[in-house]
Each structure stands twice: as C-alpha cells, then as structure tokens.
Design a protein around this motif. Sequence first.
Motif, short mmCIF file in Angstrom:
data_model
loop_
_atom_site.label_atom_id
_atom_site.label_comp_id
_atom_site.label_asym_id
_atom_site.label_seq_id
_atom_site.Cartn_x
_atom_site.Cartn_y
_atom_site.Cartn_z
N VAL A 15 -8.61 19.49 204.03
CA VAL A 15 -9.51 20.49 203.47
C VAL A 15 -9.06 21.91 203.81
O VAL A 15 -9.19 22.83 203.00
N ILE A 16 -8.53 22.10 204.99
CA ILE A 16 -8.31 23.47 205.49
C ILE A 16 -6.94 24.05 205.14
O ILE A 16 -6.64 25.18 205.53
N GLN A 17 -6.10 23.30 204.41
CA GLN A 17 -4.77 23.81 204.11
C GLN A 17 -4.79 25.08 203.26
O GLN A 17 -3.84 25.87 203.29
N ILE A 18 -5.87 25.31 202.51
CA ILE A 18 -5.95 26.52 201.70
C ILE A 18 -6.03 27.78 202.56
O ILE A 18 -5.85 28.88 202.04
N ALA A 19 -6.27 27.63 203.87
CA ALA A 19 -6.28 28.79 204.76
C ALA A 19 -4.94 29.50 204.78
O ALA A 19 -4.85 30.68 205.10
N GLU A 20 -3.86 28.80 204.43
CA GLU A 20 -2.54 29.42 204.32
C GLU A 20 -2.55 30.52 203.26
O GLU A 20 -1.83 31.51 203.36
N LEU A 21 -3.40 30.36 202.24
CA LEU A 21 -3.49 31.32 201.15
C LEU A 21 -4.61 32.32 201.36
O LEU A 21 -4.43 33.52 201.18
N THR A 22 -5.77 31.82 201.73
CA THR A 22 -7.00 32.62 201.71
C THR A 22 -7.52 33.00 203.08
O THR A 22 -8.49 33.77 203.16
N GLY A 23 -6.90 32.47 204.14
CA GLY A 23 -7.55 32.57 205.43
C GLY A 23 -8.74 31.61 205.46
O GLY A 23 -8.99 30.86 204.50
N PRO A 24 -9.51 31.60 206.54
CA PRO A 24 -10.61 30.64 206.64
C PRO A 24 -11.73 30.89 205.64
O PRO A 24 -12.52 29.98 205.36
N TYR A 25 -11.78 32.09 205.07
CA TYR A 25 -12.85 32.40 204.11
C TYR A 25 -12.75 31.52 202.87
O TYR A 25 -13.77 31.24 202.22
N GLY A 26 -11.57 31.07 202.54
CA GLY A 26 -11.43 30.18 201.41
C GLY A 26 -12.07 28.83 201.65
O GLY A 26 -12.58 28.19 200.71
N VAL A 27 -12.07 28.37 202.90
CA VAL A 27 -12.72 27.10 203.23
C VAL A 27 -14.23 27.25 203.08
O VAL A 27 -14.90 26.36 202.53
N THR A 28 -14.78 28.36 203.54
CA THR A 28 -16.21 28.63 203.33
C THR A 28 -16.52 28.66 201.83
O THR A 28 -17.52 28.07 201.38
N ALA A 29 -15.69 29.35 201.05
CA ALA A 29 -15.93 29.43 199.62
C ALA A 29 -15.89 28.06 198.96
O ALA A 29 -16.69 27.76 198.06
N LEU A 30 -14.98 27.21 199.40
CA LEU A 30 -14.89 25.86 198.85
C LEU A 30 -16.17 25.09 199.13
O LEU A 30 -16.72 24.41 198.23
N LEU A 31 -16.67 25.17 200.34
CA LEU A 31 -17.92 24.50 200.68
C LEU A 31 -19.07 25.01 199.82
O LEU A 31 -19.89 24.24 199.30
N MET A 32 -19.16 26.33 199.66
CA MET A 32 -20.27 26.91 198.91
C MET A 32 -20.14 26.66 197.42
O MET A 32 -21.14 26.63 196.70
N THR A 33 -18.91 26.47 196.92
CA THR A 33 -18.74 26.10 195.50
C THR A 33 -19.40 24.76 195.23
O THR A 33 -20.12 24.59 194.23
N VAL A 34 -19.15 23.80 196.10
CA VAL A 34 -19.75 22.47 195.94
C VAL A 34 -21.27 22.55 196.12
O VAL A 34 -22.03 21.98 195.33
N ASN A 35 -21.73 23.26 197.14
CA ASN A 35 -23.17 23.42 197.34
C ASN A 35 -23.82 24.08 196.12
O ASN A 35 -24.90 23.67 195.68
N GLY A 36 -23.17 25.13 195.60
CA GLY A 36 -23.73 25.82 194.44
C GLY A 36 -23.79 24.94 193.21
O GLY A 36 -24.77 24.98 192.45
N ALA A 37 -22.76 24.13 192.99
CA ALA A 37 -22.76 23.22 191.84
C ALA A 37 -23.87 22.19 191.96
O ALA A 37 -24.53 21.85 190.97
N LEU A 38 -24.08 21.68 193.17
CA LEU A 38 -25.18 20.72 193.37
C LEU A 38 -26.52 21.37 193.10
O LEU A 38 -27.42 20.76 192.49
N TYR A 39 -26.68 22.62 193.50
CA TYR A 39 -27.93 23.32 193.20
C TYR A 39 -28.11 23.49 191.69
O TYR A 39 -29.22 23.28 191.16
N ASP A 40 -27.03 23.87 191.00
CA ASP A 40 -27.13 24.03 189.55
C ASP A 40 -27.57 22.72 188.89
O ASP A 40 -28.38 22.73 187.95
N LEU A 41 -27.06 21.60 189.36
CA LEU A 41 -27.45 20.31 188.80
C LEU A 41 -28.91 20.00 189.09
O LEU A 41 -29.65 19.54 188.21
N LEU A 42 -29.34 20.25 190.32
CA LEU A 42 -30.73 19.98 190.69
C LEU A 42 -31.70 20.87 189.93
O LEU A 42 -32.83 20.46 189.62
N SER A 43 -31.29 22.09 189.64
CA SER A 43 -32.18 23.03 188.95
C SER A 43 -32.18 22.84 187.45
O SER A 43 -32.91 23.53 186.74
#
Length: 554
Positions: A186-214
């Motif tokens: 999961v964390i290999q994208i930190a080579e490109l984005t730093g750790p903030y990309g890992v946070t963004a990846l997590l929140m992308t999935v969370n946001g998509a789940l919210y969109d589905l629930l709503s």
Amino acid sequence: MPNGREPGNTQTGSYVRLRVCLPATMNASNRTIGLGLVTASGCLWFLACTPFDLSLLAWVAAVPMLLAIDRAPSLTGALLLGWWAGIVETAGGFYWLIDTTQRFTDFPWIAAAGVFLLFCAARGIIFLLFSGMVYSIRRRARADGAGGGRAPMALLAPLGMAVCEFIVPQIFPCGQWITQAWHPLVIQIAELTGPYGVTALLMTVNGALYDLLSRDRAAARSAIAAAVVLAAALGFGAVRMHQVDDLIAHAPRLNIGLVQPNFAYTADGEFSREEALRELSALQEQSRRLVRSGAQVVVWSEGSYPVALPRDFSVDFPSDSPAMIRRGFDTPVIIGANTFEPGQDEAFNSALLLDGSGQSVGRYDKVKLLAFGEYIPGIDLFPWLRNLLPAGTGRFKAGAGPGIMSVNAGDGRTWRLGPLICYEDLLPGFVSDVGKLHPDILVNLTSDQWFGAKTEPWEHLALSVFATVELRVALARSVNSGISALIDPNGRMLERSYANDPYRDPRGSDGLLVSAPKMQGGHTLFVAWGSWFPCLCAVALLILAAQAFRKSTG
C-alpha cells in the motif's frame, strides 16, 4: 414533493434521498446521532493504528464522520463535529502523554490530563479544517439536472485530508498514513507523493463508500474511479517492490551493530560519576559483543554517551582515561552525545563518528528540535514557562542542516550514512532534504524511553517506515530502550528488538546486529519535487471551492 425539493432548499432529489438515512432537521436526538457518528470515526481511526493494528478499519473509518458533517445543520456544527472526531482519534493514539507528563514534571494527574486535552484539541484542528472544507464546498454547490454540481466525496475527501495534514503543525507529526505502515504494498506510492498520498488513497476509498451509501447520482462513477485508483496504487507497489528487491539482492551489505542500552535517563541529565561509568561500560560491552559477531560499524543511541563533549572534540580519549569511548574494540562507531561551546548555555544534540583509529571524522547536530523538550516555543516572550518544566529542558540549539557521515568499514568501500536523530526520521520534509544528499543507508539515533513501552515506541517505528520508501534506502535505528530495527528500502521491517520501560521494568543493556544493503537513496520523485502532492491537492481544492461558490451565486 413533485419537484423533489423541500421549501427553501436548493438541493435536488438525490440530496433528499440521503435524508432517508439521516433526518432533515437536527433536533437534539439527531445531534446525538451526529456526535455518535464522529465519535465512531475517531475510534475506528485509532484502532486502525498501532499498537491495535486493526488496519483494515482505516478504509472505512471516515465514513461515519462524512455522514455526520455532510448533514450538519450549519458550518459551526460541521466544524465542531469534525473537531470532536479529531480529538477522539488523537486521544486514542496519544493517551500515553498523560503518564509521560506526570513522570517528568511535578504536575498532578488533573494538570497532566489538562495538558493532554489541550494537545488533543490542537491536533484535532486537522479534522476541524477538513470538516469545514468539505461542508462549505458541498453545501455551496447546486446540483443540476445532469447530476453535476456537488463534488463527490471520493474526490473531495482525499484532497481535503491531504491538505489539512500538510498545513497543520504538530508537535508529534502523524497522519492517517500510519495505519498502513505494516502493509508495504500500500505504501509504495510514498516514493511519488510522500506519505500524504497514502492518506489520500485511504480517503478516496472512504469517500467512494460514502457516495454509495448516500445514493448520490455519481456514486457509481465514484466507486469505479476509486477502484481504478486503488488498483493503480497497488499495481505500482507490486512492480516497484519487485524492482527494488532485485536491486537489494545484488547490493553490497554493511553489518551494523545497534546498541540498545536500556538506560533510565534523568530529565535534567544529572547523575553521579559512578552511574556515568556504569552506563559507559555497558555501551562498550555491547559494542564488543556486536563486533565479535561481525559488526563493521557500531551505532549508539541518542544522547547515550554519559557526559557532554566540547564542540572541538577531535579524537577519542586515551586508554588511561575513564572517558575513553572505544574501549576494547576498534571498529568505527557513531555515538549520540550532547556537545557544547565553552561559556555557552545552550548545547547541541549531536551524533559523532569516530573512525577505526579513534579520530572524530564526522559530526551531525540535530536540526528539528522537539518542542517543549529541546526548545520551548515562546520562551523569550513568556520566560515563566521554564518554571513549569524540568531543569535542563529547552536548552538545545538546532543544527545547520542535514549531513552525511562517510564510513570506511574495512571492506574497501566507503559508505555514506545519513544520520537522523529522534523524530527526524518521520518528518517528510526533512527526510526529503536528507535524500538530496543521496545517502547509502539512513541511521537513526533515538531515545524513546520517556514514553513507556506499550504505544509510543511502536508508533514512532511505524512512522519511520515511510522514510525508507520515500528515499529507497534502508534505515537502521538504534533506540535507547527500543525499538531498535532494520527497515529495508521497500518499507519492510526485517529485524527488530523490543520496547522496554527502563523506569518500571529495568533490564540490562542489549544490542542487535543487522545487515543493510547499500543503495544510493534519494533518486525518487518525492525527493526531487518535495511536497508537490499536497500542494497540488490544495490547488485542486481551491478550484472546487471556486466552482462551488460561483454556482451558489450564479
């Protein structure tokens, strides 16, 4: 209603359908529901983090909070709900601060708890700002007949959280990325984005789940987009890990002896001559043992040498001096020590390199000092703050910048070691600066004994993992009371010791022999471009905000 709207409401039918899940008005009962939702999110976040390590929860942890803030009755309500989520998340991850404050100050329990709550409230600002951004942009946008308008959470949530983690200062820097520290893929994208990309990846999935629930009209597109982003990130991780593993397999290796003395240091640094000699003897004994086991260079932990050394220290003490450092071994050694200029009140937290002949051939001074420990913010304006802290606190001076220590390990090669002291190994910006010097191996000297053994040492270790991926270089950590470790350039923990609380569970000194690959680090996008990713997220967020406000006034 025939037009799918409520009186005075500019939102479309898709927005009304969400009201099936959460009532349209926020009475006392509904406010309780909202508070319960954000509390659940806070709990899920810290349970996903080490030492609980229920990391899968991080992929759904934000959903309850998104439900609550998107249905908040006002901006103030959304801010308070988000703030509370951040307070709960911080409290569950940093509860050890109460015990630490009590141990090393004269504060009673209630005062220590007050300091802890202030800390939680300050760090909770990350979630407060996030909630304000999300609420404002979502509420300002009008949905049109084609289903456009409001930004989907799968887009807005990752942008907002990455920006907020980046801009809010923290005493102990940490982000949602910590939850994935033990998942290298999961964390290999930190080579490109730093750790903030890992946070963004997590929140992308969370946001998509919210969109589905709503039941948002764009929910299907959000889910598909999130799945593509996740698959791309994991695919990139798999390819890069294979490539880096091939480089590791053919790389020369350096045997490093990591000394873990397990000392219970005093807060003011004062102790007897007998204690100093006993500590020095323990360091030397472990060094000799590690050298006999094959160590080519030995590393002592932060501040482990028991007395301060002058800034012009140039050679080891003679054998008839009790202060001699390399007694009984002749390999290069990196020691943690305080150094000072005669006549000056301030000291430096330093790492010193002694070569095989005992010459001091390298010195690095810690650059990023710990607030309220090594320096006191605002002490010039409020000198009375010093009276609240232990003697000797806040009297350190920052070093000029990152550095490299060149070690001749006796194998015909010169190894470029990148020294990091204490929490510098978890600061993305500083790690990027070190990467520009292209070290072969990162070496961290740390003293975590102040914080107990159950949580903080594991959190520090987890956060340090990302530096190895960001630079593509191994990290060897010598930590006074653990956790000493070797982390490879793919972010995998290959060797580790244990965490010890020397104040409550004293044990003898120890050491760990590790073998680190030589890979010139720093040839990554993150090092070349620095914090480009959260800056790009900020630009995208401003564009979304401008579109939302333009539609609301159009």
